[in-house]
Write an enzyme that holds these catalytic residues in place. Structure first.
Site, mmCIF file in Angstrom:
data_model
loop_
_atom_site.group_PDB
_atom_site.id
_atom_site.type_symbol
_atom_site.label_atom_id
_atom_site.label_comp_id
_atom_site.label_asym_id
_atom_site.label_seq_id
_atom_site.Cartn_x
_atom_site.Cartn_y
_atom_site.Cartn_z
ATOM 1 N N GLY A 44 0.824 -1.203 0.000
ATOM 2 C CA GLY A 44 0.000 0.000 0.000
ATOM 3 C C GLY A 44 0.855 1.247 0.000
ATOM 4 N N CYS A 45 0.340 2.304 0.573
ATOM 5 C CA CYS A 45 1.048 3.581 0.630
ATOM 6 C C CYS A 45 2.383 3.429 1.343
ATOM 7 C CB CYS A 45 0.164 4.612 1.337
ATOM 8 S SG CYS A 45 0.999 6.175 1.648
#
Length: 222
Positions: A44-45
């Site tokens: 993810g981020c």
């Protein structure tokens, strides 16, 4: 992050498919050797992944960047199209005398992200947000693949693990404004709602290797 737009519009964050949980330790690990080692992880981020590992004892540095694509497309703007092959990733330099590669993977699967989501993490959608391990050698690849198999066989999660193991993919450091982002922006809604809880999960699951003061890129670079 692109998901921040959705967060602002709908006023809430879609619930994760799997809640954080302490998964079993890896049965197979990289041997303890002298000298620093490197791990590259994506989930993810990269703000959140970097933030988590900056709080782990034995980690010398954690740097946000891109892995999976070419040097020519290793920029934030191009990666966010989802067409480059890159994932937002974090390069973790660690001291194997203090923490092992297998333990880093255990943290990754327990507290840093939801490994059952395919090409997304929460509101962030696309292959650039995929769960991936980028081994730097065959030994790490063997450990990573065996660990995923171990966790799936143990039914550590309700769904199958979607994490890919992508050997031989170089890491490219991200732009400066992405480094230490969680530390520098603690009150930003995306950080406060989606990323800061991962630090609490790390502290709760791994109290003996959690450190309150993160190791920052700004300090290690200086």
């Amino acid at each position: 992050m692109l998901g921040l737009l959705g967060f602002a519009i709908i006023g809430q964050v879609p619930s994760a498919a799997e809640a954080p949980r302490l998964v079993p330790a890896a049965l197979v690990d990289v041997p303890n050797e002298d000298g620093l080692q490197t791990a590259v992880l994506a989930g993810g981020c990269f703000w959140g992944i970097q933030g988590v590992f900056q709080h782990v004892e034995g980690v010398v540095s954690a740097t946000s960047g891109y892995a999976g694509g070419s040097a020519e497309t290793a920029t934030y703007e191009q990666t966010e199209t989802g067409l480059t092959g890159h994932a937002e990733a974090v390069r973790i330099v660690f001291d194997p005398q203090k923490i092992s590669y297998g333990t880093l993977l255990r943290i990754f699967f327990s507290a840093a992200h939801d490994p059952t989501q395919l090409d997304r993490q929460g509101p962030d959608i696309g292959p650039q947000y995929r769960s991936a391990i980028f081994p730097v050698n065959e030994q790490q690849a063997k450990v990573a693949n065996r660990y995923i198999q171990q966790l799936d066989e143990a039914k550590a999660f309700n769904s199958a693990i979607a994490t890919t193991v992508e050997l031989g993919r170089p890491f490219y450091e991200a732009e400066g404004y992405h480094q230490d982002y969680m530390y520098n922006n603690p009150g930003q809604p995306y950080i406060a709602v989606l990323e800061r809880p991962k630090i609490e999960a790390l502290r709760r699951f791994f109290p003996t290797i959690y450190r309150a003061q993160p190791v920052l890129v700004a300090k290690t670079a200086g």
